[in-house]
Write a protein that holds these residues in place. Structure first.
Motif, short mmCIF file in Angstrom:
data_model
loop_
_atom_site.label_atom_id
_atom_site.label_comp_id
_atom_site.label_asym_id
_atom_site.label_seq_id
_atom_site.Cartn_x
_atom_site.Cartn_y
_atom_site.Cartn_z
N LEU A 147 -26.33 1.04 12.88
CA LEU A 147 -26.05 1.69 11.60
C LEU A 147 -26.28 0.73 10.44
CD1 LEU A 147 -25.01 4.12 10.01
CD2 LEU A 147 -22.68 3.32 10.47
N LYS A 148 -25.81 -0.49 10.60
CA LYS A 148 -26.01 -1.51 9.56
C LYS A 148 -27.49 -1.73 9.30
CE LYS A 148 -25.76 -6.41 8.91
NZ LYS A 148 -25.52 -7.68 9.54
N THR A 149 -28.27 -1.84 10.37
CA THR A 149 -29.72 -2.04 10.22
C THR A 149 -30.35 -0.88 9.47
OG1 THR A 149 -29.79 -3.33 12.25
CG2 THR A 149 -31.87 -2.37 11.50
N GLU A 168 -31.18 3.92 -4.61
CA GLU A 168 -31.31 2.65 -3.88
C GLU A 168 -30.69 1.51 -4.67
OE1 GLU A 168 -32.01 -0.45 -1.42
OE2 GLU A 168 -32.08 1.66 -0.90
N SER A 169 -30.91 1.47 -5.98
CA SER A 169 -30.33 0.40 -6.81
C SER A 169 -28.81 0.46 -6.81
CB SER A 169 -30.84 0.53 -8.25
OG SER A 169 -32.21 0.30 -8.30
N ASN A 170 -28.27 1.67 -6.96
CA ASN A 170 -26.81 1.82 -6.96
C ASN A 170 -26.23 1.57 -5.58
OD1 ASN A 170 -26.72 2.48 -9.69
ND2 ASN A 170 -27.03 4.65 -9.27
N TRP A 171 -26.94 2.00 -4.57
CA TRP A 171 -26.51 1.84 -3.19
C TRP A 171 -26.44 0.36 -2.82
CZ3 TRP A 171 -23.94 3.23 0.69
CH2 TRP A 171 -24.30 2.93 2.00
N GLU A 172 -27.34 -0.42 -3.38
CA GLU A 172 -27.38 -1.85 -3.08
C GLU A 172 -26.07 -2.53 -3.47
OE1 GLU A 172 -30.34 -5.56 -4.05
OE2 GLU A 172 -31.09 -3.53 -4.21
N ASP A 173 -25.44 -2.04 -4.55
CA ASP A 173 -24.19 -2.64 -5.01
C ASP A 173 -23.07 -2.55 -3.97
OD1 ASP A 173 -25.48 -3.13 -7.41
OD2 ASP A 173 -24.65 -1.36 -8.41
N GLY A 174 -22.93 -1.42 -3.32
CA GLY A 174 -21.84 -1.24 -2.36
C GLY A 174 -22.22 -1.54 -0.92
N ARG A 175 -23.52 -1.65 -0.68
CA ARG A 175 -23.97 -1.83 0.70
C ARG A 175 -23.47 -3.12 1.32
NH1 ARG A 175 -29.74 -0.45 1.08
NH2 ARG A 175 -29.90 -2.02 -0.53
N GLU A 176 -23.39 -4.18 0.56
CA GLU A 176 -22.94 -5.47 1.11
C GLU A 176 -21.52 -5.36 1.67
OE1 GLU A 176 -23.08 -9.23 2.49
OE2 GLU A 176 -24.75 -8.10 1.65
N ASP A 177 -20.64 -4.69 0.92
CA ASP A 177 -19.26 -4.50 1.41
C ASP A 177 -19.25 -3.70 2.72
OD1 ASP A 177 -18.18 -5.86 -0.73
OD2 ASP A 177 -17.82 -4.04 -1.90
N ILE A 178 -20.03 -2.65 2.75
CA ILE A 178 -20.08 -1.80 3.94
C ILE A 178 -20.64 -2.58 5.13
CG2 ILE A 178 -21.15 0.25 4.96
CD1 ILE A 178 -21.03 1.49 2.13
N THR A 179 -21.71 -3.32 4.92
CA THR A 179 -22.30 -4.06 6.04
C THR A 179 -21.35 -5.15 6.55
OG1 THR A 179 -23.57 -5.51 4.55
CG2 THR A 179 -24.69 -3.57 5.41
N GLN A 238 -18.09 -4.93 6.54
CA GLN A 238 -17.08 -4.22 7.31
C GLN A 238 -17.63 -3.78 8.66
OE1 GLN A 238 -15.27 -1.17 4.87
NE2 GLN A 238 -14.93 -2.61 3.20
N LEU A 239 -18.89 -3.34 8.68
CA LEU A 239 -19.51 -2.96 9.95
C LEU A 239 -19.61 -4.17 10.89
CD1 LEU A 239 -22.35 -0.58 8.74
CD2 LEU A 239 -20.29 0.06 10.01
N ASP A 240 -20.00 -5.32 10.32
CA ASP A 240 -20.06 -6.55 11.13
C ASP A 240 -18.69 -6.90 11.69
OD1 ASP A 240 -22.76 -7.17 10.98
OD2 ASP A 240 -22.54 -8.38 9.16
N ALA A 241 -17.66 -6.79 10.86
CA ALA A 241 -16.30 -7.13 11.31
C ALA A 241 -15.84 -6.18 12.42
CB ALA A 241 -15.33 -7.07 10.12
N LEU A 242 -16.10 -4.90 12.26
CA LEU A 242 -15.72 -3.93 13.30
C LEU A 242 -16.48 -4.17 14.59
CD1 LEU A 242 -15.47 -0.61 11.24
CD2 LEU A 242 -13.60 -1.80 12.41
N ALA A 243 -17.78 -4.47 14.48
CA ALA A 243 -18.58 -4.74 15.68
C ALA A 243 -18.08 -6.00 16.38
CB ALA A 243 -20.06 -4.88 15.30
#
Length: 109
Positions: free
Chosen positions: A23-25, A54-65, A67-72
Motif C-alpha cells: 500500500l505504501k508503495t 498530487e501536490s496536496n497529497w504529497e503534504d500528508g503522504r509522508e505521515d501516512i507512509t 505510520q504504515l512503516d510503523a504498523l508493518a
C-alpha cells in the motif's frame, strides 16, 4: 488435547505487513500513475486537478507512509516474537518429555 488459550494467525500477520508495504508503495506512485494517463485524458482541467491533488497529497503522504512503516514493523515484530516464543515452548515441552521418558525407563529395569 485441550484447545489452545492463545491462537495467532501468523500467516495473516505476515501477510498484513506485506500488504501495508505494498500500500505504501502504491501511495507513493500516484504521480507516476496520473502522468501515465495524461495523454489519454485530454482535458487539461482534469490533468490540472490531478496535479493539484498530487501536490496536496504529497503534504500528508509522508505521515501516512511513516505510520504504515510503523504498523508493518510492529506486525513483523509480533510474528517474530510469537514464533520465537512458540519454538521456546516447544523445546521446553520436548525437554520435559525426555526427562519423563528417562525416568520411566530407569524404573522399568
Amino acid at each position: 488435547m485441550g484447545k489452545s488459550d492463545l491462537a495467532l494467525p501468523l500467516s495473516e500477520m505476515e501477510d498484513y505487513g506485506r500488504r501495508l508495504r505494498s500500500l505504501k508503495t502504491r501511495l507513493n506512485h500516484t504521480k507516476k500513475l496520473f502522468d501515465s494517463y495524461k495523454d489519454d485524458i485530454g482535458d487539461g482541467s482534469v490533468n490540472d486537478a490531478l496535479s493539484d491533488f498530487e501536490s496536496n497529497w504529497e503534504d500528508g503522504r509522508e505521515d501516512i507512509t511513516q505510520q504504515l512503516d510503523a504498523l508493518a514493523s510492529m506486525s513483523d515484530a509480533v510474528v517474530r516474537e510469537f514464533k520465537k516464543l512458540d519454538d521456546e515452548l516447544a523445546k521446553q515441552v520436548k525437554d520435559k518429555m525426555k526427562v519423563k521418558d528417562e525416568r520411566g525407563g530407569k524404573g522399568d529395569e
